[in-house]
Design an enzyme around this catalytic site. Structure first.
Site, mmCIF file in Angstrom:
data_model
loop_
_atom_site.group_PDB
_atom_site.id
_atom_site.type_symbol
_atom_site.label_atom_id
_atom_site.label_comp_id
_atom_site.label_asym_id
_atom_site.label_seq_id
_atom_site.Cartn_x
_atom_site.Cartn_y
_atom_site.Cartn_z
ATOM 1 N N GLU A 1 0.818 -1.210 0.000
ATOM 2 C CA GLU A 1 0.000 0.000 0.000
ATOM 3 C C GLU A 1 0.854 1.263 0.000
ATOM 4 O O GLU A 1 2.016 1.266 0.406
ATOM 5 C CB GLU A 1 -0.916 -0.006 1.226
ATOM 6 N N CYS B 1 3.547 8.314 0.982
ATOM 7 C CA CYS B 1 4.166 7.373 1.915
ATOM 8 C C CYS B 1 4.165 6.020 1.206
ATOM 9 O O CYS B 1 3.109 5.515 0.829
ATOM 10 C CB CYS B 1 3.306 7.349 3.185
ATOM 11 N N CYS C 1 7.080 -7.117 6.751
ATOM 12 C CA CYS C 1 8.269 -6.591 7.416
ATOM 13 C C CYS C 1 8.770 -7.647 8.381
ATOM 14 O O CYS C 1 7.973 -8.341 9.013
ATOM 15 C CB CYS C 1 7.913 -5.309 8.175
ATOM 16 N N CYS D 1 7.827 -5.398 15.214
ATOM 17 C CA CYS D 1 7.434 -4.466 16.276
ATOM 18 C C CYS D 1 5.970 -4.765 16.651
ATOM 19 O O CYS D 1 5.100 -4.771 15.776
ATOM 20 C CB CYS D 1 7.599 -3.019 15.818
ATOM 21 N N CYS E 1 2.798 -2.604 15.460
ATOM 22 C CA CYS E 1 2.675 -2.260 14.044
ATOM 23 C C CYS E 1 1.952 -3.369 13.292
ATOM 24 O O CYS E 1 2.300 -4.551 13.428
ATOM 25 C CB CYS E 1 4.081 -2.045 13.468
ATOM 26 N N CYS F 1 0.282 1.999 9.133
ATOM 27 C CA CYS F 1 1.187 1.096 8.450
ATOM 28 C C CYS F 1 0.667 -0.341 8.376
ATOM 29 O O CYS F 1 0.489 -0.998 9.383
ATOM 30 C CB CYS F 1 2.498 1.139 9.246
#
Ligand code: SAH
Length: 370
Positions: free
Chosen positions: A108, A121, A128, A132, A135, A359
């Site tokens: 995205e 962005c 990922c 974390c 997130c 995110c």
């Protein structure tokens, strides 16, 4: 200690995305043209269409003989990203696009319009590996790295929308790029550097956007920051610190077990020294987790003699998360304490919450539907 082996490993990709001119250097574009039995300048011409005119439609390439256009397009501008959905909010001033890549993977990008700028962005990885816990992207793990072509296409698509006049602000120019979508940019190093060149090289070799208007946000991969320092690309560096103490950071940003706060800040300081660019510290304020005044104090002490700016981000809770944003008064107290140390601080506006703006949230909700 968890094993963190993902830092520079290229995850296996079943079938690599087709090569695009955005994966090539300007010289390579000319070489490829010659390999096709064409004059080298065709490689520059097609780059001009792509970066200067934002066109990947061969019908518009009138300076290239008609019978060559399809072959040139196939070689230089294969379709790498396909729009799945667009959601808009803030009266059309925020727009989130979900893209499908050649292998069905979803990423995205978000375009945000402000009175003085238009910022996109973008995602540098699908998923990922940094894990974390607050997130959305981190929850699904890393699917794969994006190619420079796939990252650049998100930027060119945003530039095209800005130029089209279809936005509420009318015709405008894409001015800023932030690597704050899905992924850890410094864990996909070479494609990200190639993308930075595509952004900053003047037309027709790139988009000609100033490096000052580009922000690379990192979880704090010290070796990556050090490499970036040597590149001579003076983009803005943002470090996702989220707390000033290693004890809490080990759980909020698990890579901290490998790269401690002291080392991360030293690497950011060296970047600042070399580039002359003030860096940003990102800090997601999480209620009763990292928003205590003693932490603001500790952060103020850490940063007071550094050339850094703090960007506080009210936590955007991910679905099912036990954490939420800080109370208004705690946020204000946090700001006050940092300012008392002379540390510049801003609280980020929370664009696009109702369109899964955080995110990785749009991709996650789309996946859940399938
Ligand atoms: N991997 C890069 C880019 C991540 S996204 C990095 O870690 O910097 C950009 C910023 O958004 C990071 O600071 C990230 O920690 C933060 N972020 C991620 N999820 C968030 C959420 N739910 N609420 C607020 N900030 C979040």
């Amino acid at each position: 200690m968890t094993e963190l082996k993902l830092v520079f490993d290229e995850p296996v990709q079943k079938k690599k995305a087709p090569r695009h001119l955005a994966d090539m250097t300007p010289e390579e574009r000319r070489e490829v043209s010659k390999e096709m039995g064409l004059p080298a300048f065709r490689g520059t011409q097609v780059a001009t269409h792509y970066f200067t005119h934002l066109s990947d439609n061969p019908d518009e390439w009138t300076d290239i003989p008609q019978d060559l256009r399809a072959t040139i397009a196939e070689k230089f501008t294969p379709k790498l990203i396909e729009l799945v959905t667009t959601r808009t909010t803030d009266n059309g001033m925020t727009r989130k696009d979900l893209w499908k890549l050649h292998d069905g993977v979803l990423v995205e990008s978000v375009l945000m319009l402000y009175p003085d700028r238009a910022t996109v962005c973008i995602s540098s990885q699908a998923g990922c590996g940094m894990n974390c816990p607050f997130c959305a992207t981190g929850q699904g793990g890393l699917t794969r790295n994006l190619t420079a072509g796939e990252i650049t296409e998100q930027i060119v698509a945003a530039a095209r929308v800005c130029a089209s006049g279809a936005l509420p602000v009318g015709q405008t120019r894409l001015s800023n790029i932030v690597f704050m979508g899905m992924g850890e940019p410094l864990a996909n190093y070479n494609p990200v550097i190639q993308t930075l060149k595509n952004i900053t090289l003047p037309n027709p070799d790139g988009l000609g956007i100033s490096a000052r208007s580009v922000t690379v946000s990192t979880v704090g991969l010290v070796n990556g920051i050090e490499k970036l320092t040597e590149e001579g690309i003076n983009c803005t560096l943002a470090v996702s610190l989220h707390t000033p103490d290693d004890e809490l950071r080990d759980s909020l940003v698990p890579i901290n077990e490998r790269f401690k706060i002291r080392e991360v800040l030293a690497a950011a300081d060296a970047y600042e020294k070399k580039t002359g660019r003030r860096y940003s510290i990102e800090y997601a304020l999480i209620r009763d987790i990292n928003d205590q005044s003693w932490r603001a104090d500790l952060l103020g002490r850490l940063l007071k003699s550094r050339n850094a700016h703090v960007n506080l981000i009210p936590l955007n809770p991910t679905p099912g998360s036990k954490w939420t944003a800080s109370r208004r008064e705690d946020e204000q107290e946090f700001v006050r304490i940092l300012e008392s140390y002379g540390v510049p601080v801003t609280v980020r506006d929370t664009r696009g919450r109702e369109i899964d703006g955080a995110c990785g949230q749009l991709a996650a909700s789309e996946k859940a539907k399938n």
